[in-house]
Design a protein around this motif. Structure first.
Motif, short mmCIF file in Angstrom:
data_model
loop_
_atom_site.label_atom_id
_atom_site.label_comp_id
_atom_site.label_asym_id
_atom_site.label_seq_id
_atom_site.Cartn_x
_atom_site.Cartn_y
_atom_site.Cartn_z
N UNK A 72 56.05 -21.79 13.08
CA UNK A 72 56.56 -22.86 12.24
C UNK A 72 55.87 -24.20 12.47
N UNK A 73 55.56 -24.55 13.68
CA UNK A 73 54.94 -25.85 13.92
C UNK A 73 53.42 -25.80 13.81
N UNK A 74 52.77 -24.88 14.50
CA UNK A 74 51.32 -24.87 14.51
C UNK A 74 50.73 -24.29 13.23
N UNK A 75 51.24 -23.14 12.80
CA UNK A 75 50.66 -22.48 11.62
C UNK A 75 51.13 -23.13 10.32
N UNK A 76 52.44 -23.34 10.19
CA UNK A 76 52.97 -23.85 8.93
C UNK A 76 52.75 -25.36 8.80
N UNK A 77 53.31 -26.15 9.71
CA UNK A 77 53.23 -27.61 9.56
C UNK A 77 51.82 -28.13 9.86
N UNK A 78 51.20 -27.65 10.91
CA UNK A 78 49.89 -28.18 11.29
C UNK A 78 48.72 -27.46 10.63
N UNK A 79 48.97 -26.34 9.97
CA UNK A 79 47.92 -25.60 9.27
C UNK A 79 46.89 -24.96 10.19
N UNK B 199 44.98 -22.08 12.22
CA UNK B 199 44.72 -20.65 12.05
C UNK B 199 44.74 -20.00 13.42
N UNK B 200 45.94 -19.77 13.95
CA UNK B 200 46.10 -19.17 15.27
C UNK B 200 46.83 -17.84 15.11
N UNK B 201 46.45 -16.84 15.91
CA UNK B 201 47.15 -15.57 15.84
C UNK B 201 48.50 -15.66 16.57
N UNK B 202 49.32 -14.66 16.37
CA UNK B 202 50.54 -14.58 17.16
C UNK B 202 50.16 -14.33 18.61
N UNK B 203 51.03 -14.68 19.51
CA UNK B 203 50.76 -14.52 20.94
C UNK B 203 50.74 -13.05 21.34
#
Length: 180
Positions: free
Chosen positions: A79-86, A88-92
């Motif tokens: 929600x914060x890194x991928x959605x709000x900050x855009x 392109x990081x994979x899931x942990x």
């Protein structure tokens, strides 16, 4: 104001939970409630061994406290890194984007799970602090819609509150500890 919650076992660390303001602004109140819920999850895990944190205390469910911590790391990241900050990081814990993979704590350790979760919480706090307002938006591909930071913070409060209820039952099933 912060509430210090005593650890349930001797020698364990204690977690401080913020008390949300009684007359704060919207952002301050949302921030405090989210931090309160984050701290509550940590409290539910205090004083337990890795084995306890991996214990499935409510069969047939495979849900564990460690699985909840791992899941919330994914939730914060998404929600914060991928959605709000855009970003392109994979899931942990899932190369193929399976959000359920985080629940499978397997041989995970407290150190591994908490390090990932706390790192994502710090990223989330930074992103929220740097946002000019709660009206900042990001794209949520699963919903095919743009969402505001305000919605994200409310959504995470909801997500934590729901899972902290699960954590209450899990903890009670492990060692009988209730409350907090």
């Amino acid at each position: 104001m912060r509430e210090t919650v005593a650890a349930p076992q001797t020698g364990a660390m204690t977690t401080e939970r913020p008390s949300p303001p009684l007359q704060g602004g919207e952002r301050e109140t949302l921030r405090a409630y989210l931090d309160f819920h984050r701290a509550t999850l940590a409290v539910k895990c205090e004083g337990l061994s890795d084995e306890d944190l991996r214990r499935r205390s409510m069969p047939p469910s495979a849900l564990t406290l460690l699985g909840l911590v791992r899941h919330m790391a994914e939730v914060e990241r998404t929600w914060f890194r991928k959605v709000i900050n855009g970003e392109d990081v994979p899931l942990v814990w899932s190369a193929d984007g399976d959000y359920q993979a985080a629940y499978d704590a397997g041989a995970s350790t407290r150190g591994e799970a908490f390090a990932a979760w706390l790192a994502e919480v710090e990223h989330a706090r930074r992103i929220e602090r740097e946002a000019v307002s709660l009206d900042v938006t990001g794209y949520q591909p699963r919903w095919a819609a743009h969402v505001s930071l305000r919605l994200v913070m409310h959504h995470l409060c909801h997500e934590y509150a729901r899972h902290n209820g699960h954590a209450d039952f899990l903890r009670e099933g492990i060692d009988g500890v209730t409350g907090a």
